[in-house]
Structure formats: structure tokens, C-alpha cells
Design a protein around this motif. Structure first.
Motif, PDB file in Angstrom:
ATOM      1  N   ILE A  81       0.881  -1.173   0.000  1.00  9.30           N
ATOM      2  CA  ILE A  81       0.000   0.000   0.000  1.00  9.30           C
ATOM      3  C   ILE A  81       0.918   1.222   0.000  1.00  9.30           C
ATOM      4  O   ILE A  81       1.559   1.506   1.020  1.00  9.30           O
ATOM      5  CB  ILE A  81      -0.885   0.067   1.270  1.00  9.30           C
ATOM      6  CG1 ILE A  81      -1.356  -1.326   1.723  1.00  9.30           C
ATOM      7  CG2 ILE A  81      -2.035   1.041   1.088  1.00  9.30           C
ATOM      8  CD1 ILE A  81      -2.520  -1.886   1.020  1.00  9.30           C
ATOM      9  N   PRO A  82       1.009   1.927  -1.122  1.00 10.22           N
ATOM     10  CA  PRO A  82       1.916   3.066  -1.179  1.00 10.22           C
ATOM     11  C   PRO A  82       1.410   4.238  -0.331  1.00 10.22           C
ATOM     12  O   PRO A  82       0.221   4.326  -0.037  1.00 10.22           O
ATOM     13  CB  PRO A  82       1.959   3.443  -2.659  1.00 10.22           C
ATOM     14  CG  PRO A  82       0.869   2.694  -3.309  1.00 10.22           C
ATOM     15  CD  PRO A  82       0.295   1.699  -2.371  1.00 10.22           C
ATOM     16  N   ILE A  83       2.319   5.114   0.027  1.00  9.68           N
ATOM     17  CA  ILE A  83       1.980   6.194   0.950  1.00  9.68           C
ATOM     18  C   ILE A  83       0.888   7.117   0.409  1.00  9.68           C
ATOM     19  O   ILE A  83       0.033   7.570   1.163  1.00  9.68           O
ATOM     20  CB  ILE A  83       3.250   6.982   1.384  1.00  9.68           C
ATOM     21  CG1 ILE A  83       2.963   7.860   2.591  1.00  9.68           C
ATOM     22  CG2 ILE A  83       3.839   7.785   0.244  1.00  9.68           C
ATOM     23  CD1 ILE A  83       2.678   7.121   3.846  1.00  9.68           C
ATOM     24  N   ASP A  84       0.866   7.340  -0.908  1.00  6.82           N
ATOM     25  CA  ASP A  84      -0.161   8.262  -1.405  1.00  6.82           C
ATOM     26  C   ASP A  84      -1.567   7.684  -1.239  1.00  6.82           C
ATOM     27  O   ASP A  84      -2.519   8.412  -0.974  1.00  6.82           O
ATOM     28  CB  ASP A  84       0.117   8.745  -2.844  1.00  6.82           C
ATOM     29  CG  ASP A  84       0.376   7.607  -3.790  1.00  6.82           C
ATOM     30  OD1 ASP A  84       0.469   6.458  -3.312  1.00  6.82           O
ATOM     31  OD2 ASP A  84       0.475   7.854  -5.007  1.00  6.82           O
ATOM     32  N   SER A  85      -1.679   6.350  -1.345  1.00  3.84           N
ATOM     33  CA  SER A  85      -2.998   5.743  -1.080  1.00  3.84           C
ATOM     34  C   SER A  85      -3.368   5.934   0.371  1.00  3.84           C
ATOM     35  O   SER A  85      -4.506   6.286   0.689  1.00  3.84           O
ATOM     36  CB  SER A  85      -2.985   4.240  -1.316  1.00  3.84           C
ATOM     37  OG  SER A  85      -2.499   3.956  -2.569  1.00  3.84           O
TER      38      SER A  85
END
Ligand code: GTP
Length: 590
Positions: free
Chosen positions: A50-54
Motif C-alpha cells: 500500500i503506497p503512501i499516497d494511497s
């Protein structure tokens, strides 16, 4: 240090059966729906990124917090087993953990076990208090932040929620943890954070993710600094046979980079293996589902990531073992792998039980628990039990150690046949839950001890001292019948009588109390006994202290194996009797 130098923390989810581990992971994995296009949540092998922008998008206001961590990599398999199995550098592979507790049920056995494991491994973690949508009167607010949803609840639901969270706080306090609801925590270092969530409605999920990022930033920044260009280092999740690909390794890479064609070192059952990466595979994105090949071939993978590796000679690789990319240091890397495998953190004793597990992590976890219970281990190995193993175990002298504890490993078929046909006297314990496995062993051991002791007490000659009471010589000989007082120990019939000089003068035939024949007379009792072979007044006299003549080898058994079970009077009689001989022969009965 710039942002790119931090790798993604690896997260594992633990908790009691049915408290909602899988649902929470599913909800997190499915949160791209809420995150929209920004949410490039990617499925890895054995893990989800889960990338930080999500995370920022899902978390709303909270997501405006400044972050240096690039995202979170969730290990897809929840539970203790995955957590303990997956090791890195002798510790847990997961950098942080989520402990799931059903807010309506509170702490259960496995919640406490998980807490112990996390504490042992010093892994930072948070508590996800799940299923808040089931709180009586709760009106769900799809995907809302917890506080927003909480504020919109009526007073009763709010109070119910508070009470449940405080029950967790209380329980945690009993177990030595200071904890608080996340919005009331200012110091992550001192407080364990509780985030109320629902995997059904998505409430609090954004908060949970953001708190995880906060936790990672507080605790892990040193551990997360990585050598982006450095040789890849990882842990083998699973060794899997894949159709058309042969044996493959599912690996979580936690440091550096791995490229197609790289030479890698892994641990095999017979020692380190060096082999060349033939393919690096990741799952295909969902939208390309129609393409037949399930996997996408990639040229390189950077930590943290989950990847499937194909290469020659992977058949004997041990799950849970380390994987390292070799650059120009082949021998050194192979030696390191060998050393890492040797360093399995298990304390071995000269004699003890044998333990087997499917992975190194499980072996260590099992051994640590046994150590905590003072059960010595002589052999600890990964892999199934062979015929040869059983033969080795069967020659152990002590029955307690003629045992093997198998965690998630089978007996090879010929070994199984040996047990079935009673060819070897080895007790095999098998369970898929560490705690149950140990409990089963302890129950058996205790039962065996009890049976052994009972038998010993029946057969061993117990010490006693006694003296003939004045005026109680009823018959002088053939057999002599006298009244005696037991001064210490336990007097039974069919034992020899000895003087204070160690001279055997006769054998006790019968003991009677009120004309009834009895089998045992204890300290303080006054009974009548018949003694064969003695003449009162010749070899022995009224008032003199007499002993049961305990055979030398029984003295040894009493002193070495049964001593703690003897009462003080028996100990005294034993000591006095043994000392008669030890005056001239120091090692008598030793
Ligand atoms: N209402 C509600 N039900 C939930 C929630 N989370 C999980 N459940 C339900 O609880 C049950 C158990 O959930 P799982 O996610 O399978 O639990 P688990 O901890 O993974 O279970 P095991 O894999 O058996 O250990 C399922 O019926 C879920 O639908 C929640 O937040 N709200």
C-alpha cells in the motif's frame, strides 16, 4: 538522508481465531476502491503493497502528516505461524505488527500468546479493535474516520464503545502495557495505541494505516535505511512447485535489489546452495487477468517486496531460510548463509528431547517456549523425521527423552511404519499449534513421572527407625513379638532389621495394630511387630534404636531420585542409617 533511502516497512497481522485478521487484510487490500486512481495498491508474491499516497488519500486530514516512509508492505498470511516463521537477521521479518482484537470479545488465549511473541521479538505493534460496527446501537458511516463516525453516534453507542476500549486498556495494563485510544496518545514511545475499526464498513481503516506510518517513523527509521543499490537480502516464504516453472521460491526481499541473472545463495537441507536467477515473477495486475500467464516477468525487484524466483537446484531449499544476492563475494556470502543457518537460536543440552519443525522460525519459537519451561533439547532440526532419527532417539537412556516433538512436519513413511509396528520405543508428539504440542508433552511427562514414582515407592525399601518399648516383649524369639514405637520413616513388613552398628539381625514378618495386620506404620505410631531370626535380649534389647536395613542400591535411588518426596523423619532415618557405613566407606550408596 533523503526520503528514497527508507524502505517500506513490513507488516504482519496477528490475533485470536475469528477476531477478523483476514477481513482486516481484505479491507486494507480492497481500499484502493476508496483511494481511487491514486491507490496503486499492488499485489506482490505473498504480500500487498500500500503506497503512501494511497494511505494519505484514505486517511483524509490525518494524511497531511509529513511522512518519509514510502508505504506499507502487508504480509498476506496472518497469524502467529507466519510471524514466527518469517525471520530476518535472527529476528522477526515483520518490522511492525497489528494485533487484532474483537472489541466485543476482548482478550482471548491467542491474543495473549501473540502479545508474548511480539514482546519477545521486540516488535512495535498497535491494537486494531475490530468489529466496532457490532457495538449495540452503532450506526455505521461507510469508510469514515473513527472520530467522525464516533461523533455521529448516539450517547449509548459512544458509551458502549468507550467501555469496550477501556476494557482492553485495563487488560493491557494487567499485562504490563500502557495503552490508549489513538486520538488520545501523544507519546508513541510510552503508549500502546488502540485503533477502533470495522472491516465491514471501513470505519477507522484510514486511521489505522496512518497510525502504522507514525509508528514506523518513530521506531524504525534506522532499521529502514537501506542500501537501494546493495545486493538483495530476503527471507524465503515458501518453496513451491509451480506448473511449468518447476520449484520456485516465494521470497520477501527486505533489503537491496535483486536482478534477473543474479547469482543468489540460499540454504538447502545439505548446506548452502548457489544458483542463478532464471526469472523474477510478480502477480499480474487484475486488469490483465485474461492473459494466461499468471505471472509477470520483471527484470529487477527492490526491497521491500514479495517476489517469486525461479532458478535451478531449488528443490532442497528450507522455508524460512535467508536468501542473499552474490556480487563478487561468493565464498563470503555462502559462508554467511551457512553461519546464519548454524546460528539457529536454540540452546542445546547434552541430553534432552528432539524437536523438529518445518521452518527455522518455528523451530526457534518452539525451542524458546520449551526453554522457558525448562525442558532440555538435545537436537533441533528443520524437516521431517526419518528412520535414522528414530533410531538415534531410541538409544536415549532416559525415557523422557525418547521423544520427538514435531511441529508442522510429518514422519517419513518408513519412519511412520517403524512406529506403527512398534519397532522402536520412541514417543512422537505432533501438533500444528506450538502451545498445544508442548502441553501434550508435559501432560505425558507428568503422567510418566507419577507412574514411575508410585512404582518406586512400592518397590523400594523405605528407611525407618524404631525402638522396642519397655514391657512390650510379648515373645522372645521364633519369631520374636514386640511392641515398638516408630521414631522416623515408614515401617513395612518383609524388611530386614539392623542394629546401630549396621548388623542385620532378622526380618520383620508382620506389623499389627489392634490385632489387625497392617502394611505400613508411620512416625509416632506404636505397633506390634514379629521379627524372624532374632532373640530379644541377645542381639537386640529393649530401648535400643533399630533401623530398617535399606539395601545399598536402594539408598542410592532414595537419595538421587526420590529424596524430595521423603518426609523429614524418613530423611533423618536414611541419613543415620547410611552414615553407619559411610564412616568407613565414604562412597557407600553413592
Ligand atoms: N461485523 C463485522 N464482522 C467482522 C468484522 N471483521 C471480521 N468479521 C467477521 O468475523 C468473522 C471472522 O473473520 P475473519 O477475518 O475470518 O477472522 P480471522 O481472524 O482471519 O479468522 P481465522 O483465519 O479463522 O483465524 C467473519 O465472519 C467476518 O465476516 C468486522 O469488522 N465487523
Amino acid at each position: 538522508m533523503t526520503e528514497e533511502h527508507f524502505r517500506t516497512p513490513i507488516v504482519c497481522v496477528l490475533g485470536h481465531v475469528d477476531h477478523g485478521k483476514t477481513s482486516l487484510l481484505d479491507r486494507i487490500r480492497g481500499s484502493r476502491v476508496t483511494a481511487g486512481e491514486a491507490g496503486a495498491i499492488t499485489q506482490h508474491i505473498g504480500a500487498t503493497l500500500i503506497p503512501i499516497d494511497s494511505i494519505q488519500k484514505i486517511s483524509g486530514d490525518l494524511g497531511k502528516m509529513k511522512t518519509t516512509v514510502p508505504g506499507l508492505l502487508f504480509i498476506d498470511t496472518p497469524g502467529h505461524h507466519a510471524f514466527t516463521t518469517l525471520r530476518a537477521r535472527g529476528g522477526a521479518l515483520a518490522d511492525i505488527a497489528i494485533l487484532v482484537v474483537d472489541v466485543n470479545e476482548g482478550f482471548k488465549q491467542q491474543t495473549i500468546e501473540a502479545l508474548q511473541i511480539l514482546r519477545n521479538c521486540k516488535t512495535p505493534f498497535i491494537i486494531a479493535a475490530t468489529k466496532i460496527d457490532r457495538i449495540p446501537g452503532w450506526r455505521p458511516q461507510q469508510n469514515a474516520g473513527f472520530l467522525k463516525s464516533y461523533k455521529s453516534q448516539n450517547e449509548r453507542a459512544q458509551t458502549e464503545c468507550e467501555n469496550r476500549v477501556y476494557e482492553l486498556v485495563g487488560k493491557l495494563s494487567d499485562l504490563g502495557f500502557n495503552s490508549e485510544r489513538f486520538d488520545r496518545v501523544s507519546d508513541f514511545q510510552r503508549n500502546l495505541v488502540i485503533v477502533p475499526v470495522s472491516s465491514m464498513t471501513g470505519e477507522g481503516i484510514g486511521d489505522l494505516l496512518m497510525v502504522m506510518i507514525g509508528l514506523a517513523q518513530r521506531f524504525l527509521t534506522d532499521g529502514l535505511k537501506m542500501t537501494v543499490e546493495g545486493p538483495g537480502v530476503g527471507t524465503v516464504l515458501e518453496v513451491k512447485e509451480e506448473k511449468g516453472l518447476g520449484t520456485t521460491l516465494d521470497v520477501i526481499l527486505y533489503d537491496g535489489i535483486i536482478n534477473l541473472g543474479d547469482e543468489i545463495a540460499v540454504a538447502g537441507a545439505d548446506g548452502p546452495i548457489a544458483t542463478k536467477v532464471r526469472a523474477l515473477l510478480q502477480p499480474r495486475p487484475m486488469k490483465e487477468i485474461l492473459i494466461e500467464d499468471r505471472f509477470e516477468r520483471v527484470k529487477s525487484v527492490t526491497a521491500a517486496a514479495g517476489v517469486k524466483i525461479t532458478a535451478p537446484n531449488l528443490e532442497t531449499v528450507i522455508a524460512g531460510s535467508p536468501l542473499r544476492v552474490i556480487r563478487d563475494d561468493r565464498d563470503a556470502v555462502l559462508a554467511k548463509i551457512d553461519q546464519e543457518m548454524q546460528e539457529i537460536n536454540v540452546k542445546l543440552s547434552e541430553v534432552g528431547i528432539t524437536v523438529r519443525a518445518d521452518t527455522i522460525g518455528a523451530l526457534e519459537a518452539l525451542s524458546k517456549e520449551l526453554e522457558g519451561k525448562n525442558i532440555p533439547i538435545m537436537r533441533a532440526e528443520v524437516g521431517p523425521v526419518s528412520r535414522h532419527d528414530l533410531i538415534e532417539i531410541s538409544v536415549m537412556k532416559d525415557e523422557f527423552y525418547k521423544t520427538v516433538l514435531c511441529f508442522n512436519v510429518p514422519l517419513l513413511s518408513d519412519a511412520e511404519a517403524m512406529i506403527r509396528d512398534g519397532e522402536v520405543d520412541v514417543k512422537v508428539f505432533s501438533n500444528r499449534v506450538i502451545y498445544k504440542l508442548i502441553d501434550e508433552y508435559i501432560a505425558w511427562r507428568d503422567e510418566l513421572t507419577r507412574a514411575r514414582e508410585a512404582k518406586q515407592f512400592e518397590t523400594v525399601v523405605l528407611p525407618a527407625k524404631f525402638s522396642i518399648l519397655p514391657g512390650c516383649v510379648f515373645r522372645q524369639s521364633g519369631p520374636a513379638v514386640v511392641g515398638v514405637r516408630i521414631l522416623g520413616g515408614i515401617l513395612r513388613p518383609h524388611v530386614n532389621v539392623s542394629t546401630r552398628e549396621g548388623k542385620v539381625v532378622g526380618e520383620i514378618k508382620q506389623i499389627k495394630l489392634n490385632k489387625e495386620s497392617i502394611q505400613e506404620a508411620k512416625e509416632g505410631a506404636e505397633v506390634a511387630i514379629s521379627i524372624d531370626g532374632v532373640i530379644i535380649g541377645r542381639q537386640i534389647d529393649v530401648g535400643e534404636t533399630l533401623y530398617v536395613a535399606v539395601p545399598e542400591r536402594h539408598v542410592k535411588v532414595l537419595e538421587t531420585e526420590m529424596y524430595s518426596h521423603l518426609n523429614p523423619g524418613t530423611k533423618e532415618a536414611l541419613e543415620e542409617y547410611a552414615n553407619i557405613f559411610r564412616k568407613t566407606e565414604y562412597f557407600w550408596g553413592k
